[in-house]
Design a protein around this motif. Structure first.
Motif, mmCIF file in Angstrom:
data_model
loop_
_atom_site.group_PDB
_atom_site.id
_atom_site.type_symbol
_atom_site.label_atom_id
_atom_site.label_comp_id
_atom_site.label_asym_id
_atom_site.label_seq_id
_atom_site.Cartn_x
_atom_site.Cartn_y
_atom_site.Cartn_z
ATOM 1 N N TYR A 32 0.820 -1.211 0.000
ATOM 2 C CA TYR A 32 0.000 0.000 0.000
ATOM 3 C C TYR A 32 0.855 1.262 0.000
ATOM 4 O O TYR A 32 0.487 2.251 -0.619
ATOM 5 N N ILE A 33 1.967 1.206 0.681
ATOM 6 C CA ILE A 33 2.842 2.379 0.739
ATOM 7 C C ILE A 33 3.342 2.728 -0.655
ATOM 8 O O ILE A 33 3.410 3.896 -1.034
ATOM 9 N N GLU A 34 3.670 1.709 -1.444
ATOM 10 C CA GLU A 34 4.189 1.935 -2.791
ATOM 11 C C GLU A 34 3.116 2.484 -3.735
ATOM 12 O O GLU A 34 3.418 3.219 -4.659
ATOM 13 N N LYS A 35 1.852 2.113 -3.505
ATOM 14 C CA LYS A 35 0.790 2.438 -4.461
ATOM 15 C C LYS A 35 -0.140 3.563 -4.018
ATOM 16 O O LYS A 35 -0.735 4.231 -4.845
ATOM 17 N N ASN A 36 -0.314 3.753 -2.734
ATOM 18 C CA ASN A 36 -1.333 4.684 -2.246
ATOM 19 C C ASN A 36 -0.729 5.790 -1.395
ATOM 20 O O ASN A 36 0.324 5.633 -0.802
ATOM 21 N N THR A 37 -1.462 6.858 -1.315
ATOM 22 C CA THR A 37 -1.141 7.912 -0.368
ATOM 23 C C THR A 37 -2.193 7.838 0.732
ATOM 24 O O THR A 37 -3.387 7.931 0.466
ATOM 25 N N PHE A 38 -1.736 7.613 1.940
ATOM 26 C CA PHE A 38 -2.651 7.527 3.066
ATOM 27 C C PHE A 38 -3.001 8.914 3.557
ATOM 28 O O PHE A 38 -2.163 9.815 3.562
ATOM 29 N N SER A 39 -4.225 9.075 3.997
ATOM 30 C CA SER A 39 -4.618 10.333 4.623
ATOM 31 C C SER A 39 -3.959 10.398 6.005
ATOM 32 O O SER A 39 -3.467 9.395 6.526
ATOM 33 N N PHE A 40 -3.990 11.573 6.579
ATOM 34 C CA PHE A 40 -3.427 11.742 7.921
ATOM 35 C C PHE A 40 -4.168 10.856 8.921
ATOM 36 O O PHE A 40 -3.563 10.240 9.791
ATOM 37 N N GLU A 41 -5.498 10.785 8.777
ATOM 38 C CA GLU A 41 -6.302 9.948 9.680
ATOM 39 C C GLU A 41 -5.950 8.470 9.517
ATOM 40 O O GLU A 41 -5.867 7.734 10.500
ATOM 41 N N ASP A 42 -5.758 8.012 8.273
ATOM 42 C CA ASP A 42 -5.344 6.624 8.032
ATOM 43 C C ASP A 42 -3.995 6.339 8.681
ATOM 44 O O ASP A 42 -3.797 5.302 9.306
#
Length: 92
Positions: free
Chosen positions: A23-33
């Motif tokens: 997920y780190i490689e593919k997505n940008t997590f929101s601050f809440e995530d």
């Protein structure tokens, strides 16, 4: 002929979810995530430490994400093998 007793260490572990590294490689997590994930990782580590188990190999590959839940994976073998003394292979 000499009798030899062979012992084998078998570890069974539930593997469910996908490594956080995917997920780190593919997505940008929101601050809440990010806060939720960090909180769950720290809660899991706290529970392990209460039981006197050290993860020793915490990485984004060993944190599994299943829907909204985090599961720590690949820990405890060092602990279960008396700090590696009970097996003939290196445990890092």
């Amino acid at each position: 002929m000499r009798n030899c007793k062979h012992e084998r260490t078998i570890v069974v572990s539930q593997y469910c979810g996908n490594p956080l590294s995917n997920y780190i490689e593919k997505n940008t997590f929101s601050f809440e995530d990010t806060k939720r994930i960090a909180y769950q990782i720290l809660s899991g580590l706290n529970e392990l430490h209460k039981r006197k188990v050290i993860h020793r190999n915490l990485s984004s590959d060993n944190v599994l994400l299943q829907e909204n839940n985090i599961k720590l994976f690949n820990y405890g073998l060092y602990y279960m093998t008396d700090n590696g003394r009970l097996v003939s292979f290196p445990i890092l």
